[in-house]
Design a protein around this motif. Sequence first.
Motif, short mmCIF file in Angstrom:
data_model
loop_
_atom_site.label_atom_id
_atom_site.label_comp_id
_atom_site.label_asym_id
_atom_site.label_seq_id
_atom_site.Cartn_x
_atom_site.Cartn_y
_atom_site.Cartn_z
N ILE A 51 -47.53 -16.22 2.98
CA ILE A 51 -48.21 -16.76 1.82
C ILE A 51 -49.57 -16.10 1.59
O ILE A 51 -50.04 -16.00 0.45
N VAL A 52 -50.21 -15.62 2.67
CA VAL A 52 -51.50 -14.95 2.52
C VAL A 52 -51.35 -13.67 1.71
O VAL A 52 -52.18 -13.35 0.85
N GLU A 53 -50.26 -12.91 1.95
CA GLU A 53 -50.03 -11.68 1.19
C GLU A 53 -49.68 -11.98 -0.25
O GLU A 53 -49.98 -11.19 -1.14
N VAL A 54 -49.02 -13.11 -0.50
CA VAL A 54 -48.66 -13.48 -1.86
C VAL A 54 -49.90 -13.79 -2.68
O VAL A 54 -50.02 -13.40 -3.85
N LEU A 55 -50.86 -14.48 -2.07
CA LEU A 55 -52.03 -14.96 -2.80
C LEU A 55 -53.21 -14.02 -2.75
O LEU A 55 -54.14 -14.15 -3.54
N THR A 56 -53.22 -13.06 -1.83
CA THR A 56 -54.36 -12.16 -1.67
C THR A 56 -53.86 -10.73 -1.53
O THR A 56 -52.66 -10.47 -1.55
N ASP A 57 -54.78 -9.80 -1.35
CA ASP A 57 -54.44 -8.39 -1.13
C ASP A 57 -54.55 -8.04 0.35
O ASP A 57 -54.62 -6.87 0.71
N ILE A 58 -54.57 -9.06 1.20
CA ILE A 58 -54.71 -8.84 2.64
C ILE A 58 -53.36 -8.48 3.23
O ILE A 58 -52.36 -9.17 3.00
N ASP A 59 -53.31 -7.39 4.01
CA ASP A 59 -52.07 -6.96 4.65
C ASP A 59 -51.95 -7.66 6.00
O ASP A 59 -52.66 -7.32 6.95
N THR A 60 -51.09 -8.66 6.09
CA THR A 60 -50.96 -9.44 7.31
C THR A 60 -49.91 -8.81 8.23
O THR A 60 -49.08 -8.03 7.80
N PRO A 61 -49.95 -9.15 9.53
CA PRO A 61 -48.96 -8.61 10.47
C PRO A 61 -47.54 -8.96 10.06
O PRO A 61 -47.27 -10.07 9.60
N ASN A 62 -46.63 -8.00 10.20
CA ASN A 62 -45.24 -8.22 9.82
C ASN A 62 -44.54 -9.17 10.78
O ASN A 62 -44.80 -9.15 11.98
N LYS A 63 -43.61 -9.96 10.23
CA LYS A 63 -42.80 -10.86 11.03
C LYS A 63 -41.38 -10.81 10.48
O LYS A 63 -41.19 -10.79 9.27
N TYR A 64 -40.39 -10.76 11.38
CA TYR A 64 -39.00 -10.58 10.96
C TYR A 64 -38.10 -11.65 11.60
O TYR A 64 -38.45 -12.25 12.62
N GLY A 65 -36.95 -11.86 10.98
CA GLY A 65 -35.90 -12.67 11.57
C GLY A 65 -34.63 -11.84 11.63
O GLY A 65 -34.39 -11.01 10.74
N ILE A 66 -33.80 -12.03 12.65
CA ILE A 66 -32.54 -11.32 12.80
C ILE A 66 -31.40 -12.33 12.63
O ILE A 66 -31.39 -13.38 13.28
N TYR A 67 -30.44 -11.99 11.74
CA TYR A 67 -29.35 -12.90 11.42
C TYR A 67 -28.01 -12.18 11.61
O TYR A 67 -27.93 -10.94 11.53
N ASN A 68 -26.95 -12.98 11.87
CA ASN A 68 -25.62 -12.37 11.93
C ASN A 68 -25.02 -12.31 10.53
O ASN A 68 -25.66 -12.67 9.54
N ASP A 69 -23.77 -11.85 10.44
CA ASP A 69 -23.15 -11.68 9.12
C ASP A 69 -22.88 -13.00 8.40
O ASP A 69 -22.60 -13.01 7.21
N LYS A 70 -22.93 -14.12 9.13
CA LYS A 70 -22.73 -15.43 8.51
C LYS A 70 -24.04 -16.05 8.06
O LYS A 70 -24.06 -17.19 7.59
N GLY A 71 -25.13 -15.30 8.22
CA GLY A 71 -26.43 -15.81 7.83
C GLY A 71 -27.05 -16.74 8.86
O GLY A 71 -28.05 -17.40 8.57
N GLN A 72 -26.45 -16.80 10.04
CA GLN A 72 -27.00 -17.65 11.09
C GLN A 72 -28.10 -16.92 11.85
O GLN A 72 -27.99 -15.72 12.12
N PHE A 73 -29.16 -17.64 12.17
CA PHE A 73 -30.30 -17.07 12.86
C PHE A 73 -29.91 -16.66 14.27
O PHE A 73 -29.34 -17.45 15.03
N ILE A 74 -30.20 -15.41 14.63
CA ILE A 74 -29.89 -14.93 15.98
C ILE A 74 -31.17 -14.87 16.82
O ILE A 74 -31.23 -15.42 17.92
N GLN A 75 -32.17 -14.18 16.29
CA GLN A 75 -33.39 -13.98 17.06
C GLN A 75 -34.61 -13.96 16.15
O GLN A 75 -34.52 -13.62 14.96
N ASP A 76 -35.74 -14.31 16.71
CA ASP A 76 -37.01 -14.35 15.99
C ASP A 76 -37.88 -13.22 16.50
O ASP A 76 -38.09 -13.08 17.71
N VAL A 77 -38.37 -12.39 15.58
CA VAL A 77 -39.20 -11.24 15.97
C VAL A 77 -40.65 -11.61 15.74
O VAL A 77 -41.12 -11.70 14.61
#
Length: 222
Positions: A37-63
Amino acid sequence: GEVWMVMPVIPIGLTIPPGLEYLLPCAGAHVRQKTDIVEVLTDIDTPNKYGIYNDKGQFIQDVGRFLEAQLLGDDRGFYFMVTDGIGRPSFVIKRATKLWTDAEMIIEAPPGVPCGFVIFNSTCCSRGGLTVFDAGHKPLFVIPFPSECDCCNDERAYPVMSASSGAPVGAIVRKWPGFMKEMFTKCDNFALNFPLDLDVRAKCTLLGCAIMIDFIDYEDKR
């Protein structure tokens, strides 16, 4: 909330690093950068965060997210700790700061034990690509980068080729996130496909490749 994948049953006699069990029955996965939300509202480049999902859209791992100084832009180093549904550290994706050389990305599974390496090579005549190695630095795959002419396509494919035969074995495809998301954030989504029987260590290394591609081709230049 997120729907977590149920941990698969591991065949007797098969040794798998803790947390990588989820990749065993997968012939593909999705790596989705999470909106901040910080990047949406400002021009601040925040640290990247990812999620890993399988082909069914189920959450596998949190990065988890950790980056160096934002002033370095896409040259900054990164260190991501990947955890599973019960909070166990699964694997680590890390790269040193890239200022004058093409730094090597290291995948550790479990954390502290290298299981794969990735190097980006480019020349003045070619966009180059990634070379993926196993724990013994034996080449496994090459991932050539597409032409810059493809950058306007809704989907941009990075083929995964066998390092020994040159035959295609899979792909990493950058999915267009949609107009609003593209306009207001720098979040990218990647779909991966690979052989079902591929070693889980190689699978998690390819997941790391999607994140490295994100940094090389899609992070804003500083």
